[in-house]
Design an enzyme around this catalytic site. Structure first.
Site, PDB file in Angstrom:
ATOM      1  N   GLU A  38       1.407  -7.258   4.755  1.00  0.00           N
ATOM      2  CA  GLU A  38       1.543  -6.394   3.549  1.00  0.00           C
ATOM      3  C   GLU A  38       2.961  -5.734   3.437  1.00  0.00           C
ATOM      4  O   GLU A  38       3.412  -5.026   4.416  1.00  0.00           O
ATOM      5  CB  GLU A  38       0.458  -5.508   3.424  1.00  0.00           C
ATOM      6  CG  GLU A  38       0.281  -4.267   2.360  1.00  0.00           C
ATOM      7  CD  GLU A  38       0.125  -4.949   1.022  1.00  0.00           C
ATOM      8  OE1 GLU A  38      -0.190  -6.128   0.895  1.00  0.00           O
ATOM      9  OE2 GLU A  38       0.810  -4.346   0.109  1.00  0.00           O
ATOM     10  N   THR A  80       0.213  -8.991  -4.104  1.00  0.00           N
ATOM     11  CA  THR A  80      -0.178  -9.730  -2.655  1.00  0.00           C
ATOM     12  C   THR A  80      -0.619 -10.980  -3.224  1.00  0.00           C
ATOM     13  O   THR A  80      -0.448 -12.068  -2.559  1.00  0.00           O
ATOM     14  CB  THR A  80      -1.260  -8.959  -2.078  1.00  0.00           C
ATOM     15  OG1 THR A  80      -0.833  -7.586  -1.709  1.00  0.00           O
ATOM     16  CG2 THR A  80      -1.849  -9.480  -0.895  1.00  0.00           C
ATOM     17  N   HIS A 193      -0.199  -0.908   3.454  1.00  0.00           N
ATOM     18  CA  HIS A 193      -0.156  -0.992   1.815  1.00  0.00           C
ATOM     19  C   HIS A 193       0.502   0.423   1.125  1.00  0.00           C
ATOM     20  O   HIS A 193       0.168   1.458   1.715  1.00  0.00           O
ATOM     21  CB  HIS A 193      -1.588  -1.183   1.259  1.00  0.00           C
ATOM     22  CG  HIS A 193      -1.584  -1.472  -0.101  1.00  0.00           C
ATOM     23  ND1 HIS A 193      -1.516  -0.499  -1.237  1.00  0.00           N
ATOM     24  CD2 HIS A 193      -1.730  -2.668  -0.749  1.00  0.00           C
ATOM     25  CE1 HIS A 193      -1.749  -1.016  -2.208  1.00  0.00           C
ATOM     26  NE2 HIS A 193      -1.760  -2.463  -2.043  1.00  0.00           N
ATOM     27  N   ASP A 254       4.902 -10.060   2.036  1.00  0.00           N
ATOM     28  CA  ASP A 254       4.382 -10.370   0.498  1.00  0.00           C
ATOM     29  C   ASP A 254       5.226 -10.208  -0.549  1.00  0.00           C
ATOM     30  O   ASP A 254       5.348 -10.968  -1.520  1.00  0.00           O
ATOM     31  CB  ASP A 254       2.970 -10.252   0.400  1.00  0.00           C
ATOM     32  CG  ASP A 254       2.458  -8.947   0.420  1.00  0.00           C
ATOM     33  OD1 ASP A 254       3.410  -7.815   0.770  1.00  0.00           O
ATOM     34  OD2 ASP A 254       1.405  -8.449   0.185  1.00  0.00           O
ATOM     35  N   HIS A 255       5.916  -8.729  -0.608  1.00  0.00           N
ATOM     36  CA  HIS A 255       6.437  -8.286  -1.597  1.00  0.00           C
ATOM     37  C   HIS A 255       7.132  -6.976  -1.361  1.00  0.00           C
ATOM     38  O   HIS A 255       7.077  -6.639  -0.190  1.00  0.00           O
ATOM     39  CB  HIS A 255       5.392  -8.100  -2.805  1.00  0.00           C
ATOM     40  CG  HIS A 255       4.328  -7.137  -2.526  1.00  0.00           C
ATOM     41  ND1 HIS A 255       4.184  -6.015  -1.894  1.00  0.00           N
ATOM     42  CD2 HIS A 255       2.918  -7.577  -2.526  1.00  0.00           C
ATOM     43  CE1 HIS A 255       3.231  -5.545  -1.807  1.00  0.00           C
ATOM     44  NE2 HIS A 255       2.278  -6.337  -1.976  1.00  0.00           N
TER      45      HIS A 255
HETATM   46  C1  GP9 Z   1      -5.795  -5.817  -1.539  1.00  0.00           C
HETATM   47  C2  GP9 Z   1      -4.524  -6.039  -1.116  1.00  0.00           C
HETATM   48  C3  GP9 Z   1      -3.418  -5.562  -1.813  1.00  0.00           C
HETATM   49  O1  GP9 Z   1      -6.754  -6.503  -1.047  1.00  0.00           O
HETATM   50  O2  GP9 Z   1      -4.099  -7.463  -0.887  1.00  0.00           O
HETATM   51  O3  GP9 Z   1      -2.760  -5.990  -2.981  1.00  0.00           O
HETATM   52  P1  GP9 Z   1      -1.652  -5.367  -3.454  1.00  0.00           P
HETATM   53  O4  GP9 Z   1      -1.967  -4.104  -4.362  1.00  0.00           O
HETATM   54  O5  GP9 Z   1      -0.440  -5.088  -2.559  1.00  0.00           O
HETATM   55  O6  GP9 Z   1      -1.001  -6.447  -4.732  1.00  0.00           O
END
Ligand code: GP9
Length: 405
Positions: A38, A80, A193, A254-255
């Site tokens: 994340e 994500t 996150h 991921d981002h």
């Molecule tokens: C939620 C997590 C976050 O389960 O994968 O998603 P995001 O807000 O980062 O797109």
């Protein structure tokens, strides 16, 4: 219409037909463990703050892995879930909304399905609600045999948005020990996150972030440090279980982590100055990416321009798969880097297009170049976007299957 559909399918088939054979099928039979981290932006790797490494465990692993230094995230509104999609399907995210919600009914070719064809057990784990990003439906569409959501984990420790990465990793290894071999296990972390707040005050002192204390950037670095410690535990557990020596293990981010509004603080961290140019901002939209091979025969640093759509083609080759509908490139057989994003930016190994300024810039010098001399790049961007859109919006693999009936 029919001709358009055929053209698009043919374009993909052609693109994926000339497969060079280097490393083809070399890791067939080995397990595959892919960990999507994340918000792990590329700049955290090998970075020190006040003399302290932010990601010592990943840095150590990087020395014996194949590391991609210029690996862009290509996610859009699906965050994500877009990263999961890009990495497992090698197509672009939806032009609006998210593929996971809007196109969960499509027929997909995916890494999990292809590996299943070789007798792999396929599993995805993410300790959040199964409804988030429509994962229950989408993981079926992607061909996973098994989905371990928060309902299948013991929520014994919270960090950030839910179960702590540390507990998640420990429980994940326990689950993997029970899997039939070979398996593909896709793990998605959660603790780091946004907004990187430490509500339980457990990581407040995990590292001294100095001038970034109390700011998003400081909170972020602490969250990353926390997850890196958890990664250290994960690797140890995998080694103890014997799985480490029998698996390819991939870690990638991921981002984005730092929002545009916070770019001044990011400028301070990265360059010790007060602002970032558009060029600096765009060329920092990269994520951590490394592949660890069980025999450590392939390692080093690859500087070519790469992105999340390139993961599936790369792994497909290593496992001896021959999927035909991927947009990305095999990173081990083709060094002509090219990435594109939904906000209209794109880059090859030498140039980056900055949509916000409508400028093409040479990456090495940071200087603007004449766009008219590089129309091929603009064409490529248009073609890739168009083909990927058609695949998804017209559900072309379903069309093809119907046609063959
Ligand atoms: C939620 C997590 C976050 O389960 O994968 O998603 P995001 O807000 O980062 O797109």
């Amino acid at each position: 219409d029919e001709i358009e559909a055929e053209n698009t399918l043919n374009w993909f088939e052609e693109k994926n037909s000339n497969r060079a054979l280097k490393y083809f099928g070399q890791y067939k039979g080995k397990n595959l463990i892919v960990v999507q981290l994340e918000a792990f932006q590329g700049f955290v790797l090998n970075r020190k703050l006040n003399g302290v490494e932010i990601t010592p465990n990943l840095n150590k692993l990087a020395k014996n892995s194949l590391v991609f230094e210029n690996y862009y995230y290509q996610t859009a509104w699906g965050g994500t879930s877009d990263a999961e999609f890009l990495s497992n399907v090698s197509l672009l995210p939806a032009r609006e909304g998210s593929v996971y919600y809007q196109y969960a009914g499509n027929l997909y070719d995916s890494l999990a399905k292809e590996l299943k064809g070789q007798g792999y057990f396929t599993s995805v784990m993410h300790a959040n609600r199964p409804g988030f990003w429509n994962r229950t439906n989408m993981y079926k569409a992607l061909g996973f045999d098994d989905y371990e959501s928060e309902q299948n984990f013991n929520i014994d420790e919270i960090q950030g948005m839910g179960l702590s990465d540390k507990s998640f990793f420990i429980q994940a290894v326990e689950k993997m020990k029970g899997f039939n071999n070979p398996f593909y296990s896709f793990l998605i972390t959660l603790s780091s996150h946004f907004p990187y707040k430490d509500y339980q005050n457990k990581i407040a002192d995990i590292m001294d972030v100095g001038e970034f204390e109390g700011d998003t950037v400081g909170d972020y670095l602490k969250a990353v440090k926390y997850t890196d410690v958890a990664i250290g535990t994960f690797i140890e557990e995998l080694k103890k279980s014997g799985l480490w020596d029998n698996s390819i293990v991939v870690f990638y981010g991921d981002h984005a982590a730092i929002p545009y509004e916070k770019k001044n603080k990011l400028a301070k961290l990265l360059y010790g100055k007060n602002d970032l140019s558009t060029f600096e901002w765009v060329t920092n939209q990269k994520v951590v990416m490394m592949i660890h091979f069980p025999d450590e025969k392939i390692k080093g640093v690859d500087k070519s321009t790469a992105g999340q759509m390139d993961l599936y083609p790369t792994l497909a080759n290593l496992y001896g798969l021959e999927p035909k509908y991927m947009l990305g490139r095999d990173l081990l057989n083709n060094n002509e880097g090219f990435i594109l994003t939904r906000d209209g930016n794109f880059a090859d190994n030498n140039y980056v297009y900055l949509k916000a300024e409508d400028k093409l810039v040479e990456i090495k010098s940071g200087k603007e170049v004449d766009k008219s001399k590089h129309q091929d790049l603009f064409e490529r961007y248009k073609t890739y976007t168009d083909k990927s859109n058609k695949m998804i919006e017209y559900d072309l693999l379903n069309y093809k299957t119907d046609d063959e009936k």
